[in-house]
Write a protein that holds these residues in place. Structure first.
Motif, PDB file in Angstrom:
ATOM      1  N   ALA A 104      34.460  13.202  58.632  1.00 21.15           N
ATOM      2  CA  ALA A 104      33.524  13.673  59.653  1.00 21.15           C
ATOM      3  C   ALA A 104      32.577  14.721  59.080  1.00 21.15           C
ATOM      4  CB  ALA A 104      34.313  14.248  60.828  1.00 21.15           C
ATOM      5  N   LEU A 105      31.460  14.857  59.741  1.00 22.30           N
ATOM      6  CA  LEU A 105      30.474  15.880  59.367  1.00 22.30           C
ATOM      7  C   LEU A 105      31.094  17.270  59.445  1.00 22.30           C
ATOM      8  CD1 LEU A 105      27.193  15.047  61.306  1.00 22.30           C
ATOM      9  CD2 LEU A 105      27.402  15.546  58.864  1.00 22.30           C
ATOM     10  N   GLY A 106      30.606  18.160  58.633  1.00 20.09           N
ATOM     11  CA  GLY A 106      30.986  19.563  58.810  1.00 20.09           C
ATOM     12  C   GLY A 106      32.093  20.038  57.903  1.00 20.09           C
ATOM     13  N   GLY A 107      32.699  19.147  57.108  1.00 24.60           N
ATOM     14  CA  GLY A 107      33.763  19.597  56.208  1.00 24.60           C
ATOM     15  C   GLY A 107      33.189  20.286  54.975  1.00 24.60           C
ATOM     16  N   ASN A 108      34.080  20.807  54.147  1.00 20.81           N
ATOM     17  CA  ASN A 108      33.632  21.458  52.917  1.00 20.81           C
ATOM     18  C   ASN A 108      33.309  20.380  51.873  1.00 20.81           C
ATOM     19  OD1 ASN A 108      33.357  22.718  50.464  1.00 20.81           O
ATOM     20  ND2 ASN A 108      34.921  24.264  50.901  1.00 20.81           N
ATOM     21  N   THR A 109      32.071  20.392  51.392  1.00 20.82           N
ATOM     22  CA  THR A 109      31.656  19.321  50.478  1.00 20.82           C
ATOM     23  C   THR A 109      31.342  19.852  49.074  1.00 20.82           C
ATOM     24  OG1 THR A 109      29.411  19.585  51.318  1.00 20.82           O
ATOM     25  CG2 THR A 109      30.723  17.822  52.281  1.00 20.82           C
ATOM     26  N   THR A 110      31.750  21.082  48.803  1.00 18.45           N
ATOM     27  CA  THR A 110      31.382  21.694  47.512  1.00 18.45           C
ATOM     28  C   THR A 110      31.894  20.872  46.332  1.00 18.45           C
ATOM     29  OG1 THR A 110      31.707  23.754  48.674  1.00 18.45           O
ATOM     30  CG2 THR A 110      31.356  23.915  46.298  1.00 18.45           C
ATOM     31  N   ASP A 111      33.167  20.492  46.363  1.00 18.97           N
ATOM     32  CA  ASP A 111      33.733  19.752  45.224  1.00 18.97           C
ATOM     33  C   ASP A 111      33.081  18.379  45.086  1.00 18.97           C
ATOM     34  OD1 ASP A 111      35.347  21.842  44.847  1.00 18.97           O
ATOM     35  OD2 ASP A 111      37.201  20.863  45.547  1.00 18.97           O
ATOM     36  N   PRO A 121      24.430  13.230  46.210  1.00 16.16           N
ATOM     37  CA  PRO A 121      25.550  13.680  45.379  1.00 16.16           C
ATOM     38  C   PRO A 121      26.860  13.855  46.161  1.00 16.16           C
ATOM     39  CG  PRO A 121      23.853  15.399  45.568  1.00 16.16           C
ATOM     40  CD  PRO A 121      23.294  14.164  46.184  1.00 16.16           C
ATOM     41  N   VAL A 122      26.766  14.281  47.409  1.00 15.49           N
ATOM     42  CA  VAL A 122      28.008  14.475  48.194  1.00 15.49           C
ATOM     43  C   VAL A 122      28.688  13.123  48.438  1.00 15.49           C
ATOM     44  CG1 VAL A 122      28.955  15.240  50.400  1.00 15.49           C
ATOM     45  CG2 VAL A 122      27.142  16.582  49.279  1.00 15.49           C
ATOM     46  N   PHE A 123      27.889  12.148  48.803  1.00 16.83           N
ATOM     47  CA  PHE A 123      28.430  10.801  49.056  1.00 16.83           C
ATOM     48  C   PHE A 123      29.016  10.217  47.764  1.00 16.83           C
ATOM     49  CE2 PHE A 123      27.099   6.214  50.304  1.00 16.83           C
ATOM     50  CZ  PHE A 123      28.330   5.956  50.868  1.00 16.83           C
ATOM     51  N   LEU A 124      28.269  10.374  46.666  1.00 20.98           N
ATOM     52  CA  LEU A 124      28.761   9.876  45.371  1.00 20.98           C
ATOM     53  C   LEU A 124      30.081  10.542  45.011  1.00 20.98           C
ATOM     54  CD1 LEU A 124      25.480   9.923  43.267  1.00 20.98           C
ATOM     55  CD2 LEU A 124      26.997   7.952  43.515  1.00 20.98           C
ATOM     56  N   GLY A 125      30.135  11.845  45.248  1.00 17.61           N
ATOM     57  CA  GLY A 125      31.334  12.594  44.883  1.00 17.61           C
ATOM     58  C   GLY A 125      32.539  12.171  45.701  1.00 17.61           C
ATOM     59  N   SER A 146      30.716   3.752  52.424  1.00 12.67           N
ATOM     60  CA  SER A 146      29.651   3.535  53.411  1.00 12.67           C
ATOM     61  C   SER A 146      29.351   4.825  54.154  1.00 12.67           C
ATOM     62  CB  SER A 146      30.112   2.519  54.455  1.00 12.67           C
ATOM     63  OG  SER A 146      30.758   1.427  53.856  1.00 12.67           O
ATOM     64  N   LYS A 147      28.108   4.921  54.651  1.00 13.03           N
ATOM     65  CA  LYS A 147      27.782   6.025  55.563  1.00 13.03           C
ATOM     66  C   LYS A 147      27.703   5.489  56.986  1.00 13.03           C
ATOM     67  CE  LYS A 147      25.342   9.275  52.638  1.00 13.03           C
ATOM     68  NZ  LYS A 147      24.081   9.979  52.370  1.00 13.03           N
ATOM     69  N   MET A 164      31.774   7.760  55.443  1.00 13.84           N
ATOM     70  CA  MET A 164      31.367   9.163  55.561  1.00 13.84           C
ATOM     71  C   MET A 164      30.352   9.294  56.696  1.00 13.84           C
ATOM     72  SD  MET A 164      29.184  11.257  52.701  1.00 13.84           S
ATOM     73  CE  MET A 164      27.973  12.441  53.269  1.00 13.84           C
ATOM     74  N   GLU A 165      30.591  10.256  57.552  1.00 18.25           N
ATOM     75  CA  GLU A 165      29.658  10.466  58.661  1.00 18.25           C
ATOM     76  C   GLU A 165      28.431  11.244  58.194  1.00 18.25           C
ATOM     77  OE1 GLU A 165      29.492  12.009  63.295  1.00 18.25           O
ATOM     78  OE2 GLU A 165      31.034  12.863  61.997  1.00 18.25           O
ATOM     79  N   THR A 166      27.289  10.854  58.706  1.00 19.52           N
ATOM     80  CA  THR A 166      26.081  11.638  58.457  1.00 19.52           C
ATOM     81  C   THR A 166      25.331  11.785  59.773  1.00 19.52           C
ATOM     82  OG1 THR A 166      24.113  11.826  57.061  1.00 19.52           O
ATOM     83  CG2 THR A 166      24.675   9.631  57.807  1.00 19.52           C
TER      84      THR A 166
END
Ligand code: UTP
Length: 471
Positions: free
Chosen positions: A73-80, A247-251, A265-266, A387-389
């Motif tokens: 879901a949207l809003g999580g930590n995406t740093t890594d 990059p977030v989706f790729l990661g 998928s998004k 992944m939600e966007t």
């Protein structure tokens, strides 16, 4: 040894399948025309057509087999995830892939859809929007992102010409790889092949799922392998807001905890139950997209205890797909379909009418078209991430001439996205009572790929109602 004339052996094959009527004008054709026609006929897989033309036996999905697909879901930590995706990009392991072989009949634009002026102020064509975004990402990550574009035999020459006329948008032509997809013949409702002219069959591009076959046959997969590409950012030609090689989706896609790294998928939350988009579901333990028309109404309308749609994960046709997975799919499925099934759709297909001596545009659907869908590959991935966007960030498709998913609705979403980006940095943006931005705002890829890129940009303090702004 007697040589059998190719026309004779083809005629025998077509007769054996009850399709010899397509050769009824053959003897009257000029020799040069005959050759091209024979080549087209030679490509038809008559046994496949016969099998596909049989009435569909697919049953609607039963409630027991189908559950909402889990998603990040949207809003999580995406740093890594971002760091992992950026590392892939910096290492030059990511390609862009546009499916642009569709016929775009609903929009009614004369020419390939990628040439459509899509942006809300400058009217940049879709292909330019993508080229500029890829260039901005290449600059940021110091890499080359090779761009693969699937056209169709119907629009390949026009697409090539558009790129040439625009000097390949400043890209090195060697890093843009264009190839036409395959076609499938259309058939009448009783399974008969159709002529479009006395010397050509009525055919249609074989769907975005034809990408697997075409990426392989064109040498694109080989080219990716030679370049050290590992992942491919898949998107459709009609969405000017798509975030290419995010990059977030790729990661996330390459983190084993989330995904097998084969195909992700998004999704966006559906606007309401009636919205006609495919929905990500868990079908018998595998992620898949169930089309709106295949979804039982009780599931489409089902809500949870909070009143939220249970099946709310709308597909926006944005994927990351690994080269290894593509190669596996291309290495063979049943019946030469490269592992993806064909779907049937009733369409209006122009056909040759002997009585009128011309090609006739039917007023009502008169034929079945066969198309493969890329999302059918999801079920073949071991573990597939969704992944939600946010819709306003990434989804403003141009499909229809007016109404939903039209140039007008896309322009409004583009302005809404860019207005929100500016507001994040304190710019006053006029909004209408319904929340829409009341100005036309276009932010170019070289200025920002996402909101945070505006942190260092010089921004106006205020946008005036009705103003046109390009940053
Ligand atoms: P659509 O399903 O919107 O179809 O395609 P379309 O052909 O573009 O438009 P209509 O239905 O005739 O109005 C979604 C995406 O898949 C591509 C399209 O180019 C678009 O990017 N596509 C579709 C292909 O590349 N090949 C196909 O055979 C079909």
């Amino acid at each position: 040894m007697t040589l059998i004339d190719p026309a004779t052996s083809l005629r025998a094959a077509f007769e054996a399948h009850g399709q010899a009527h397509v050769l009824r004008h053959f003897d009257a054709l000029a020799p040069s025309v005959r050759e091209a026609f024979l080549a087209q006929l030679g490509e038809v897989d008559l046994a496949l057509v016969a099998r596909l033309a049989k009435p569909a036996t697919d049953k609607p999905h039963a409630e027991t087999h189908i559950r909402p697909a889990p998603y990040v879901a949207l809003g999580g930590n995406t740093t890594d995830a971002r760091a992992a995706g950026e590392a892939l990009l910096r290492a030059g392991k990511v390609a862009a892939f546009t499916v642009a072989g569709g016929q775009g009949t609903r929009l009614g634009w004369r020419g390939p859809k990628g040439t459509y002026p899509a942006t809300c102020v400058t009217g940049r064509p879709l292909f330019r929007v993508f080229a500029e975004q890829i260039a901005a990402a290449e600059k940021r990550y110091g890499c080359v992102i090779p761009w693969y574009i699937m056209t169709s035999p119907l629009n390949d020459a026009d697409t090539q010409a558009f790129f040439r006329d625009n000097n390949w948008f400043g890209r090195n032509p060697a890093d843009t790889f264009m190839f036409p997809q395959g076609t499938m013949p259309s058939v009448t409702f009783d399974g008969k092949l159709m002529l479009e002219t006395p010397s050509s069959l009525a055919v249609n591009p074989d769907g975005h799922g034809g990408a697997i076959r075409a990426l392989h046959a064109s040498g694109a997969m080989e080219d990716m392998r030679a370049r050290g590409i590992e992942q491919m950012s898949y998107f459709q030609v009609d969405n000017p807001l798509v975030r290419i090689a995010d990059p977030v989706f790729l990661g996330l896609h390459t983190q084993p905890a989330h995904s097998s790294g084969e195909m992700s998928s998004k999704m966006v939350a559906k606007r309401d139950a009636a919205e006609k988009v495919g929905v990500f579901c868990d079908v018998g333990g595998r992620t898949g997209v169930v089309e709106y028309s295949d979804m039982p109404a009780e599931l489409t309308n089902a809500v949870d205890a909070q009143g939220k749609l249970r099946f709310n994960a709308g597909s926006i046709a944005i994927h990351t797909i690994s080269l290894a997975f593509l190669e596996r799919l291309a290495s063979g499925g049943e019946d030469g379909t490269f592992a993806l099934p064909f779907h049937r759709a009733k369409k209006k297909v122009p056909y040759w009418c002997d009585a009128q001596g011309k090609t006739v545009e039917p007023a009502e659907p008169n034929a079945t078209k066969f198309e493969a869908f890329i999302f059918d590959a999801l079920a073949l991935a071991a573990k597939s991430l969704v992944m939600e966007t946010a819709r306003v960030e990434e989804f403003a498709p141009i499909k229809n001439a007016s109404g939903d998913d039209s140039p007008a609705s896309s322009h409004q979403i583009q302005s809404n996205r860019h207005g929100a980006w500016l507001e994040k940095f304190g710019v006053r943006v006029p909004r209408r009572p319904n929340g829409d931005v009341n100005a036309r705002i276009e932010i170019l890829a070289e200025t920002a790929l996402e909101a945070n890129d505006l942190a260092d940009a010089s921004l106006p303090r205020e946008i005036k109602a009705g103003e046109d702004v390009v940053l």
